[in-house]
Enzyme design. Structure first.
Site, mmCIF file in Angstrom:
data_model
loop_
_atom_site.group_PDB
_atom_site.id
_atom_site.type_symbol
_atom_site.label_atom_id
_atom_site.label_comp_id
_atom_site.label_asym_id
_atom_site.label_seq_id
_atom_site.Cartn_x
_atom_site.Cartn_y
_atom_site.Cartn_z
ATOM 1 N N ALA A 176 8.710 -11.525 -3.255
ATOM 2 C CA ALA A 176 8.128 -12.656 -2.268
ATOM 3 C C ALA A 176 9.102 -13.934 -4.018
ATOM 4 O O ALA A 176 8.217 -13.799 -5.141
ATOM 5 C CB ALA A 176 7.114 -13.256 -1.968
ATOM 6 N N GLU A 225 1.157 -7.618 -7.667
ATOM 7 C CA GLU A 225 0.915 -9.069 -6.612
ATOM 8 C C GLU A 225 -0.697 -9.270 -7.535
ATOM 9 O O GLU A 225 -0.820 -10.349 -7.598
ATOM 10 C CB GLU A 225 0.264 -8.898 -5.282
ATOM 11 C CG GLU A 225 1.540 -8.878 -4.739
ATOM 12 C CD GLU A 225 2.374 -7.671 -3.869
ATOM 13 O OE1 GLU A 225 2.192 -6.579 -4.772
ATOM 14 O OE2 GLU A 225 3.795 -7.832 -3.071
ATOM 15 N N GLY A 232 7.039 -7.963 -2.542
ATOM 16 C CA GLY A 232 7.949 -8.343 -1.082
ATOM 17 C C GLY A 232 9.203 -7.629 -1.473
ATOM 18 O O GLY A 232 9.557 -6.699 -0.292
ATOM 19 N N GLU A 285 8.377 -4.150 -0.627
ATOM 20 C CA GLU A 285 7.605 -3.905 1.283
ATOM 21 C C GLU A 285 9.536 -3.970 1.585
ATOM 22 O O GLU A 285 8.907 -3.458 3.234
ATOM 23 C CB GLU A 285 6.367 -5.286 0.933
ATOM 24 C CG GLU A 285 5.714 -4.777 0.282
ATOM 25 C CD GLU A 285 4.980 -6.091 0.361
ATOM 26 O OE1 GLU A 285 5.290 -7.221 0.352
ATOM 27 O OE2 GLU A 285 3.845 -6.347 1.357
#
Ligand code: CAA
Length: 257
Positions: free
Chosen positions: A64, A132, A109, A112
């Site tokens: 992200a 993270e 992300g 993910e």
């Protein structure tokens, strides 16, 4: 359709979707999610048999967008997480197989997103991980749920608590990645795999995906019943692909789906 951060190319029955924000290592922000939503809800996905997702430059996706998230309120962060989940569910729920061609970093992300795909092929030089915890964050796009379903709780906790990228070989050993490729051949090898899969019964592929994905949400007894029901349904008279597949085998020829 014109996208700001995506490129799409169709090669015969295979679609290749490239995340195209290389200066930020293809980091995911709201604009990228907007493009992805447009693409995944467009006609483009209706006339291909297999979709490949890859990244432009040295990264698949480095996660992200950390810079954009810096200004987020709790509500913004919640909405961003929900948006990411919605987009990744669109990938997971496509009726066709989706393969991630992991050309480089697949972090946070980015990993993910790869986990929302059905199969992952990675460059031997790629690094994968969920970093993270280094930022005081947790995965926000369903990684805490998808990863343990793929590799078991112990392996998932290992990756999430370690917070370091692991090598593609380690990811392969853990079952995160299904196939490794020489760095220059990742896309080529993924296309070859996609072409093989594209030669199979589209209806059977759709059902395999549906059984696995829906089955993971059910207990094994109900999931088994669901499988028998679909298996039985394949023998109805209007199931042309089953008829063609079996006839082709008996007549020693290639099926024509
Ligand atoms: N968000 C925003 N920008 C990013 C980014 C990210 N996740 N990852 C890299 N970039 C940017 C860098 O800031 C840099 O931009 P500038 O040139 O403007 O400084 C550019 O991309 C190139 O990156 P680096 O110079 O850092 O490249 P490198 O080769 O030295 O390092 C890397 C590569 C190891 C991947 C490193 O960039 C890195 O650690 N990136 C962050 C990875 C990360 O922590 N991802 C998790 C994000 S949080 C998340 O994803 C939460 C969630 O689930 C919702």
């Amino acid at each position: 359709m014109k996208y700001n951060y995506l490129k799409f190319e169709k090669r015969d029955r295979i679609g290749i979707l490239t995340l195209d924000r290389p200066k930020a290592l293809n980091a995911l922000n709201e604009e990228v999610f907007k493009d992805l939503t447009c693409f995944l809800e467009s006609e483009n996905v209706n006339d291909i048999r297999v979709l490949i997702i890859t990244g432009e430059g040295k990264a698949f996706i480095a996660g992200a967008d950390i810079k954009a998230m810096q200004e987020y309120s709790p509500q913004n962060a919640y909405d961003f997480s929900e948006t990411g989940k919605r987009v990744f569910d669109l990938i997971a729920n496509l009726k066709i197989p989706v393969i991630a061609a992991i050309n480089g970093f697949a972090l946070g992300g980015g990993l993910e997103l790869a986990l929302a795909c059905d199969i992952r092929v990675a460059s031997e030089k790629a690094r994968l991980g969920l970093p993270e915890v280094n930022l005081g964050l947790i995965p926000g796009f369903n990684g805490t749920q998808r990863l343990p379903r793929l590799v078991g709780a112990g392996n998932a906790m290992y990756l999430m608590m370690l917070g370091e990228g692991i090598t593609a070989q380690e990811a392969y050993n853990l079952g995160v990645v299904q196939k490794l490729s020489e760095p220059d051949l990742v896309l080529e090898d993924t296309i070859k795999l996609a072409e093989k899969i594209a030669g199979k019964s589209p209806n059977a592929l759709r059902l395999v995906k549906e059984m696995v994905r829906e089955g993971l949400e059910l207990n094994s007894k109900d999931a088994g019943k669901m499988e028998s029901k679909e298996f039985g349904r394949l023998f109805k008279e209007d199931q042309k692909e089953r008829e063609e597949g079996v006839s082709a085998f008996l007549e020693k020829r290639q099926p024509n789906w």
